[in-house]
Design a protein around this motif. Sequence first.
Motif, mmCIF file in Angstrom:
data_model
loop_
_atom_site.group_PDB
_atom_site.id
_atom_site.type_symbol
_atom_site.label_atom_id
_atom_site.label_comp_id
_atom_site.label_asym_id
_atom_site.label_seq_id
_atom_site.Cartn_x
_atom_site.Cartn_y
_atom_site.Cartn_z
ATOM 1 N N TYR A 1 0.826 -1.221 0.000
ATOM 2 C CA TYR A 1 0.000 0.000 0.000
ATOM 3 C C TYR A 1 0.855 1.262 0.000
ATOM 4 O O TYR A 1 0.381 2.334 -0.333
ATOM 5 N N ILE B 1 0.787 3.302 -3.066
ATOM 6 C CA ILE B 1 -0.326 4.184 -3.448
ATOM 7 C C ILE B 1 0.184 5.608 -3.615
ATOM 8 O O ILE B 1 -0.230 6.326 -4.520
ATOM 9 N N ASP C 1 -2.400 5.545 -13.585
ATOM 10 C CA ASP C 1 -1.767 4.369 -13.001
ATOM 11 C C ASP C 1 -2.853 3.396 -12.546
ATOM 12 O O ASP C 1 -3.922 3.817 -12.112
ATOM 13 N N ALA C 2 -2.538 2.109 -12.649
ATOM 14 C CA ALA C 2 -3.533 1.132 -12.193
ATOM 15 C C ALA C 2 -3.600 1.168 -10.671
ATOM 16 O O ALA C 2 -2.573 1.220 -10.005
ATOM 17 N N PRO C 3 -4.792 1.163 -10.090
ATOM 18 C CA PRO C 3 -4.905 1.111 -8.634
ATOM 19 C C PRO C 3 -4.291 -0.169 -8.092
ATOM 20 O O PRO C 3 -4.272 -1.179 -8.783
ATOM 21 N N ILE C 4 -3.759 -0.100 -6.863
ATOM 22 C CA ILE C 4 -3.211 -1.294 -6.222
ATOM 23 C C ILE C 4 -4.310 -2.350 -6.090
ATOM 24 O O ILE C 4 -4.125 -3.514 -6.411
ATOM 25 N N GLU C 5 -5.445 -1.892 -5.583
ATOM 26 C CA GLU C 5 -6.623 -2.770 -5.558
ATOM 27 C C GLU C 5 -7.777 -1.951 -6.068
ATOM 28 O O GLU C 5 -8.109 -0.932 -5.470
ATOM 29 N N SER C 6 -8.358 -2.399 -7.157
ATOM 30 C CA SER C 6 -9.454 -1.618 -7.709
ATOM 31 C C SER C 6 -10.683 -1.772 -6.833
ATOM 32 O O SER C 6 -10.848 -2.768 -6.144
ATOM 33 N N ARG C 7 -11.506 -0.758 -6.866
ATOM 34 C CA ARG C 7 -12.660 -0.802 -5.984
ATOM 35 C C ARG C 7 -13.675 -1.817 -6.472
ATOM 36 O O ARG C 7 -14.220 -2.593 -5.701
ATOM 37 N N ASN D 1 -14.445 -1.936 -12.839
ATOM 38 C CA ASN D 1 -13.632 -0.740 -12.973
ATOM 39 C C ASN D 1 -12.246 -1.089 -13.485
ATOM 40 O O ASN D 1 -11.678 -0.412 -14.329
#
Lengths: 488, 221, 71
Positions: free
Chosen positions: C46, C49, C57-63, C67
């Motif tokens: 994390y 982030i 940028d790709a999210p670490i964990e997408s919601r 998405n």
Amino acid sequence: MQAKDALNYDYSVAKCFTYAAILFGIVGMLIGVVIAYQMAFPELNYLAGEYGTYSRLRPLHTSGVIFGFLLSGIFATWYYVGQRVLKVSMAESPFLMIVGKLHFWLYMILMTIAVVNLFMGIGTSKEYAELEWPLDILVVVVWVLWGFSIFGLVGIRREKTLYISMWYYIATFLGVAMLYLFNNMEVPTYFVAGMGKWYHSVSMYAGSNDAMVQWWYGHNAVAFVFTVPIIAMIYYFLPKESGQPVFSYKLSLLSFWGLMFVYLWAGGHHLIYSTVPDWVQTMGSIFSIVLILPSWGSAINMLLTMKGQWGQLKENPLVKFMVFASTFYMLSTLEGPIQSIKSVNALAHFTDWIPGHVHDGTLGWVGFMTMAALYHMAPRMYKRELYSKKLMESQFWIQTTGIVMYFSSMWIAGITQGMMWRATDQFGNLAYSFIDTVTVLIPYYALRATGGLLYLIGFFMFTYNMYKTMTASKAIESEPQNASPMAA
Amino acid sequence: MFHWLEKNPFFFAVGVFLVIAYAGIVTILPDFMESARPVTGTKPYTVLELAGRHVYIKDSCNACHSQLIRPFKSETDRYGMYSLSGEYAYDRPFLWGSKRTGPDLMRVGNYRTTDWHEYHMLDPISVVPGSIMPAYKHMFKNNADIETAYAEALTVKKVFNVPYDQADMPQLGTYDESKKAVMEQAAAIVADMKSTEVKEAFKRGEIKEIVALIAYLNSLK
Amino acid sequence: MEMETIRELQAYGYIFATIFLSVIMYGYLYHLYKAEKKGTRNYEQYANIALNDNIDDAPIESRTPSNKEKE
């Protein structure tokens, strides 16, 4: 959410608050320097008649730097960091844009009225909560708008997990909301009696109770305005600027809960040897000592983030500002608990050591971190490189000298004062009259004021550098990943 | 459970709030009743004194002067008997201050007089050589706000049951009655003062801030 | 209520809350390391982030999974 080529973070509100931070920084610190010189040279009290005395200006200085400079800085960084760590742009939500703008303008109106009020001497006398009830209501409105902005942005985020800075921003929002509401409970007298000034009010709490509520507020306002949001800043800006991930993310989470739990108990240390119950005093004292742990947890985490990268200190003045800030955080979070020990407090309370302690925290930790954050944001917001690295370097050293002069003179002044108050002659009579303990401090007051002046000069250099960055610096093509670009 | 908290901002916020609110509930609430009890002999301020207290607050005297004598010999020798919680029962807000740039004023009424205060406010160095306190000449020009002071007294009487209008306690009555009492108390102070400006204004029925402030300072015992 | 009863309740409330919160704190510490050891969670990721925070940028964990596909 679809056309990502077109989508960019929207910094319009962040920019507004940046200007506000600079404006209130100048006003608040200038008043600070004036009142510091007034203590050494009392003639300076008469520059503006009734409105220029030390006692009128002092609340203006505290409110100006806390709720003007720093709060604007917090909001500016929030409107910058919030979008980035949640990976969502404010441009995606017209509603949040409106909330953000409204937040800014209401805040400015509030601050303007507050400044006028304090000049006129309208206030409740409670430190850092001087505003009368109509303005308190406006404060609540501004705060709720900020809440909308935080939770609205969180609601449409792409990144599922909240980054540690977000935790701290949320804690700031909740903490200040709770503290402010309870400390400002007051009864408007006009509505009960039907006469007198309509804006006058009387506190719901009396005497020792009022003192307890006030210092529960006062101490924790320091927690939730001077500490928690600044940690939010450093957890974002130091890793980002240096390109190093936080040394231990787990430690950062743990220190967060530690800080939340411990901080609120420590307010009693402002009331040691007063008339509040003994156990409140002792508990305040003990928890203040325990507080070293979570505070140092964050600070050490920051320093270790730079492990193996200390060379950056030489190359990048922004990293220098931030590392210096966390060092000063360690110093003042050690100094505070020491002053909370009962026997030390007996000597230190009511003396100049206390403002000395406050200022090595605020000038060193809060001021440096906020300026570094705004410096870091500038190239990204204005798409230009920072105007001058050299200027930044000299600013750093001038301000550092200022801080050292400030706290060393206040340490000496405070301890001298405390010792003289209690000194006795061979028969056990007091050795000094009160005025002796004042006149002896005047050289230190002059030294302190000059230290403050150096810091103010540094702030003007910051302002100039920011202004040139916004208007005259070389444009950059793409957003820098880590280290902020700066011209020599 | 922990991970769930990290991903649910709402419950996360609730968790933070509970943790931070708990300290306040435990430390502050339970003592409200007890420390609000006045010491025998403590009386609420008269309307004129309250007006003076407002002047004290308006000019932030509490930025430099404390009103809290700690239980040390060095303090009791200098300022008198140490402070008791019940002595503050009618102080709304409390004015303990946090810094002693000037001396404590908790019991200043015991050892300073009306004319001393008058000289001191006009020109501090004339009575305390070396003083760094500013002069407060504007207090000799501005009028004290008796109406607001009366409104405050009436408010605390109604809302917090502060014992005005009881036996051996300051009498409030109607505004006109109260105004008469204020004029009487002020007359005694004005008589001790030298300033012709203040005296003439008083003849016209005006009470200057300085008069109210001195009434307040004299009441601190 | 009598002052003494309040005092007593206060003391108990204080002690239990302190113990409770301390247990939670240490439980949390334990949880942090255990989750990482078992491989269910990697908390250190994390930290990225802050580093990879461009809007594309790709999210670490997408919601939401959907998405993630869109990005």
